[in-house]
Design an enzyme around this catalytic site. Structure first.
Site, PDB file in Angstrom:
ATOM      1  CG  ASP A 205      -1.965   0.993   1.276  1.00 18.18           C
ATOM      2  OD1 ASP A 205      -2.816   0.952   0.376  1.00 18.18           O
ATOM      3  OD2 ASP A 205      -1.977   1.845   2.194  1.00 18.18           O
ATOM      4  CD  GLU A 262      -2.030   2.547  -3.695  1.00 19.07           C
ATOM      5  OE1 GLU A 262      -3.093   3.032  -4.033  1.00 19.07           O
ATOM      6  OE2 GLU A 262      -1.691   2.438  -2.494  1.00 19.07           O
TER       7      GLU A 262
HETATM    8  C1  NOJ Z   1      -4.419   3.142  -0.675  1.00 19.21           C
HETATM    9  C2  NOJ Z   1      -5.561   2.169  -0.589  1.00 19.21           C
HETATM   10  O1  NOJ Z   1      -5.762   1.601  -1.840  1.00 19.21           O
HETATM   11  C3  NOJ Z   1      -6.763   2.926  -0.080  1.00 19.21           C
HETATM   12  O2  NOJ Z   1      -7.935   2.168  -0.134  1.00 19.21           O
HETATM   13  C4  NOJ Z   1      -6.466   3.387   1.324  1.00 19.21           C
HETATM   14  O3  NOJ Z   1      -7.523   4.201   1.780  1.00 19.21           O
HETATM   15  C5  NOJ Z   1      -5.167   4.196   1.382  1.00 19.21           C
HETATM   16  N1  NOJ Z   1      -4.094   3.580   0.657  1.00 19.21           N
HETATM   17  C6  NOJ Z   1      -4.703   4.329   2.804  1.00 19.21           C
HETATM   18  O4  NOJ Z   1      -4.220   3.097   3.260  1.00 19.21           O
END
Ligand code: NOJ
Length: 538
Positions: A205, A262
């Site tokens: 993440d 990500e």
């Molecule tokens: C990215 C995630 O995909 C999202 O759903 C989340 O709210 C944020 N990171 C914070 O963890």
């Protein structure tokens, strides 16, 4: 295909990955929320679709402020999803079927209910104080101008210790301090726990957010508006790349594991920033989401530009991955403009996704063309939707339950679903599409099957032939033994297409032509929204 190359196929590179938002996939106990036993029940469906791995959004123990992206214990399964035994069973059954399991690892922050944070915030001298990002206030207020991604300051004052803690997202998600060596060591142990159990890798993440400026310098303000800032000192710091290298070392102690970062950039789709994290040799993560396809406009040239930018940014041995939708953004089928021919457009997009060079990721429901669902104000659960309604109605609309069959609640639950099902469920669902030969689902199945039978589609080079300027994008995928031509018409008009060097090919798959027929590539007429894939004769 006829001649085979014996190069080993790597599951995360040459396979297809499916993204499950666990609350919405399949409920097994009637509480209205999807769970692990539900996923186990649907493994057969995934196998039949041709999936090699599933990425499951977080299922760890969590107060669910951000629906699992606020973890309070990285080694526990939240009871809403089941038990650790359920998870072990999922792992075992999936593995037996050749399906790999990728967990979602949240490194940037924890929940404020995590015992680490409870300790860290208990006193200035607590041994875990430095595991989070704390700072004293400046005269008159916050330590600096950093903004959170969800709006407002990134700093929250803590009454007990008289300092501020930093949070890149909601107040309840304090950021970890990845400059603290003890924290990184302890965190890697949490990851090791799952690797030792046999999970096959992690989606990481917001991995490019994990390190912040050591000197806490103010971010530059954009357009003179304090709320708009360039996240120069809070994102993409060198230290994040260094952590990623350490993480890779950990994964390399095992076999066949994958890491997918990500890379959240502003503006989105920054291929260069994403590529910085990718492996050069063994010095980075295996795959990175750069969001470029998600943010492309619906036209062949725009997709073409995103793809070339992404491929050109990759390090020499870097491997791309491609994705059309995820749990944070509108579903792809509703991003295509004009609300016309959406299923036809979805087929062209799928043909592109599944024939491009790079690992394809499919977001649950994309394969049946699930739409965004209208969620009434009183039903909104996403904290972003609650905060910004009606300016922004939140992310719930792309997270509604999977539509399995035309029965009550689409076969998702026997209880009351946590989010409403789309009203089109009786007509748009897996069962209905399984029975319709020309359905989007069968289109996905055939494309995945084709990809698996073609070494050129799995690992061949990508050689553009038409750059989309006249509405057609076309490219070769090529290995020594095989040459595949993909022709995609993104428009609702008939088009002409020719290539000089090769005169004809065998149709392997097409939305409009009969398979196993030969087609000539001279002055070829391409139908509106046609996707055709041919094996080209030398
Ligand atoms: C990215 C995630 O995909 C999202 O759903 C989340 O709210 C944020 N990171 C914070 O963890």
């Amino acid at each position: 295909m006829s001649k085979k190359n014996n190069e080993t196929l790597i599951w995360w590179k040459h396979g297809v990955i499916y993204h499950i938002y666990p609350r919405s996939f399949q409920d097994s106990n009637g509480d209205g929320i999807g769970d692990i036993r539900g996923i186990i029940r649907r493994l057969g469906y995934l196998k039949e679709l041709g999936i090699d791995g599933i990425w499951i959004s977080p299922m760890y123990q969590s107060p669910m402020i951000d629906f699992g992206y606020d973890v309070s214990d990285y080694r526990e399964i939240d009871p809403v999803f089941g038990t650790m035994d359920d998870f072990k069973e999922l792992l075992e059954k999936a593995h037996k079927m050749g399906i790999h399991i990728i967990l979602d690892m949240v490194l940037n922050h924890t929940s404020d209910q995590h015992p680490w944070f409870i300790e860290s915030s208990s006193s200035l001298i607590n041994p875990k104080r430095n595991w989070y990002i704390w700072h004293e206030g400046l005269t008159g207020g916050k330590p600096n101008n950093w903004k959170s991604a969800v709006g407002g300051s990134a700093w929250k004052f803590d009454e007990r210790t008289g300092e501020y803690y930093m949070h890149s997202f909601f107040d309840e998600q304090p950021d970890l301090n990845w400059r603290d060596p003890e924290l990184s060591e302890v965190f890697f142990e949490e990851m090791k726990f799952w690797l030792d159990m046999g999970v096959d890798g992690f989606r990481l993440d917001v991995i490019n957010l994990i390190a912040k400026d050591k000197k806490f310098r103010d971010n530059p303000v954009l357009l003179g508006i304090p709320a708009f800032q360039k996240h120069e000192f809070t994102r993409n710091r060198k230290r994040s790349v260094a952590v990623v290298k350490q993480l890779r070392e950990l994964l390399d102690r095992y076999e066949n594991k994958v890491s997918i970062g990500e890379i959240y950039t502003h503006p989105p789709g920054d291929a260069k920033a994403a590529a910085r994290y990718l492996a050069k040799g063994k010095n980075g993560i295996h795959l990175a989401f750069d969001f470029s396809l998600i943010f492309s406009r619906w036209n062949a040239h725009s997709y073409f530009k995103s793809i070339t930018k992404w491929y050109d940014s990759l390090p020499e041995d870097g491997w791309p991955c491609n994705v059309l939708s995820n749990h944070d953004l509108l579903r792809s089928i509703d991003r295509f403009p004009w609300r016309t021919n959406r299923e036809e457009k979805a087929k062209v997009a799928a043909a592109m996704l599944l024939t491009l060079r790079g690992t394809p990721f499919i977001y649950y429901g994309e394969e049946i063309g699930m739409h965004n669902t209208h969620v009434a104000k009183k039903q909104i659960l996403d904290p972003l939707g609650k905060r910004y309604w009606p300016l922004f109605t939140g992310r719930d609309k792309a997270r509604t339950p999977m539509q399995w069959n035309p029965e009550k609640n689409g076969g998702f639950t026997t209880g009351i679903p946590w989010l409403p099902l789309n009203r089109d469920t009786p007509a748009r669902n897996v069962r209905q599409q399984e029975g319709r030969q020309n359905s989007l689902l069968n289109h996905y199945r055939s494309l995945i099957k084709l990809r698996k039978s073609c070494e050129a589609l799995q690992r061949g080079s990508w050689l553009p032939v038409a750059n989309g300027q006249n509405g057609i994008m076309a490219y070769f995928r090529k290995t020594e033994n095989e040459r595949i031509l993909v022709i995609l018409n993104f428009t609702g008009r008939n088009k002409r297409f020719s290539i000089q060097e090769h005169t004809y090919g065998l149709v392997l798959y097409s939305t409009h032509r009969n398979p196993d027929e030969y087609t000539y590539f001279q002055n070829m007429q391409i139908s509106p929204f046609e996707a055709t894939i041919c094996l080209v004769s030398e």
